[in-house]
Design a protein around this motif. Structure first.
Motif, PDB file in Angstrom:
ATOM      1  N   GLN A   1       0.806  -1.214   0.000  1.00 32.44           N
ATOM      2  CA  GLN A   1       0.000   0.000   0.000  1.00 32.44           C
ATOM      3  C   GLN A   1       0.843   1.271   0.000  1.00 32.44           C
ATOM      4  O   GLN A   1       0.361   2.331  -0.406  1.00 32.44           O
ATOM      5  N   ASN A   2       2.083   1.177   0.448  1.00 33.88           N
ATOM      6  CA  ASN A   2       2.945   2.351   0.519  1.00 33.88           C
ATOM      7  C   ASN A   2       4.102   2.287  -0.491  1.00 33.88           C
ATOM      8  O   ASN A   2       5.178   2.853  -0.260  1.00 33.88           O
TER       9      ASN A   2
ATOM     10  N   GLU B   1      -2.751   7.053   0.186  1.00 33.57           N
ATOM     11  CA  GLU B   1      -2.461   5.629   0.307  1.00 33.57           C
ATOM     12  C   GLU B   1      -3.318   4.815  -0.666  1.00 33.57           C
ATOM     13  O   GLU B   1      -4.514   5.076  -0.839  1.00 33.57           O
TER      14      GLU B   1
ATOM     15  N   LYS C   1       1.353  -2.967   4.515  1.00 31.22           N
ATOM     16  CA  LYS C   1       2.354  -1.940   4.264  1.00 31.22           C
ATOM     17  C   LYS C   1       3.740  -2.529   4.512  1.00 31.22           C
ATOM     18  O   LYS C   1       3.905  -3.427   5.333  1.00 31.22           O
TER      19      LYS C   1
END
Length: 253
Positions: free
Chosen positions: A37-38, A95, A132
């Motif tokens: 996600q990051n 995000e 993440k």
């Protein structure tokens, strides 16, 4: 779908000595289809396409889209290599949502579309995993010079210094590489992607981040980072090296 970015997945590498150099190309990192996600991204322009990189989010908006969800990619850094390469480090402004598949788009005029349709006709898509990446790469030991190459080939010389890569990570790795000429003091910074256990600093027949035109003596500094932008806590020592000399001849095509 106007503006769809159609290009070869992966950072630009040396073109085979059996092929002629092209005059444009855009390439992207990460290479894999699944991302966290990051995740961060790199877009690299070769030859005539370098101008696209310097005009991202000016003339050429760049973004990820999933259905009606559109996420702009912000430009964090840009770096110009010493031989026909320029790159931009990009980060989503918000995000990314887990479970969605995003497609990478770039806006612009017909020139962009015409260039990109010469390459892979598949769109660049990423599926976002429900996690993440917050773990930095592990660095065990220090990089060392493994070998030097200077090859005379048909379209021009290839020259690089291969260093060992002591960094490990579950994600794809990046190495922020800064080469300084000890003769002139000139510095050049560029993000490289290691090849297995090696970091190759130099240039190929058609392009490259670093050329050794500023004397014989250099110093390199490596900063290890993963595809989420996590930087290793362990710092690598700066390494002095001399530029490669002529070693052998390649195919003269």
């Amino acid at each position: 779908m106007k503006g769809l970015l159609l290009f070869i997945i992966g950072l630009f590498s040396v073109i085979s000595s059996y092929a002629k150099c092209g005059n444009n190309g855009l390439y992207v990192f990460p290479k894999g289809k699944n991302i966290k996600q990051n995740s961060i991204f790199i877009l690299e322009g070769y030859a005539d396409s370098q101008g696209v990189i310097t005009k991202l989010n000016k003339e050429y908006p760049i973004y990820l889209q999933s259905g009606d969800k559109k996420v702009k990619l912000e430009v964090l850094e840009t770096h110009k290599g010493q031989f026909e390469l320029t790159q931009a480090i990009l980060k989503p402004e918000i995000e990314l949502e887990a479970g969605l598949e995003y497609t990478l788009y770039i806006g612009g005029d017909e020139y962009i579309q015409k260039v990109l349709t010469r390459y892979n006709s598949s769109p660049i898509t990423y599926t976002v995993l429900a996690e993440k990446d917050l773990t930095s790469p592990e660095v065990v030991g220090q990089p060392k010079v493994l070998r030097k190459e200077y090859i005379i080939a048909g379209c021009g010389p290839e020259s690089f210094v291969a260093f060992s890569n002591p960094a490990k990570d579950d994600s794809e790795l990046l190495v922020k590489t800064t080469v300084k000429s000890l003769n002139t003091g000139k510095k050049t910074t560029y993000y490289l992607q290691p090849t297995k256990d090696k970091i190759e600093v130099g240039f190929g027949m058609c392009s490259g981040a670093f050329r050794f035109n500023d004397g014989d003596n250099y110093e390199v500094e490596f900063v290890f980072m993963d595809s989420a932008g996590n930087i290793a806590d362990t710092k690598a020592d700066r390494i002095k090296f001399t530029k490669p000399k002529v070693k052998h001849f390649g195919p003269l095509y």
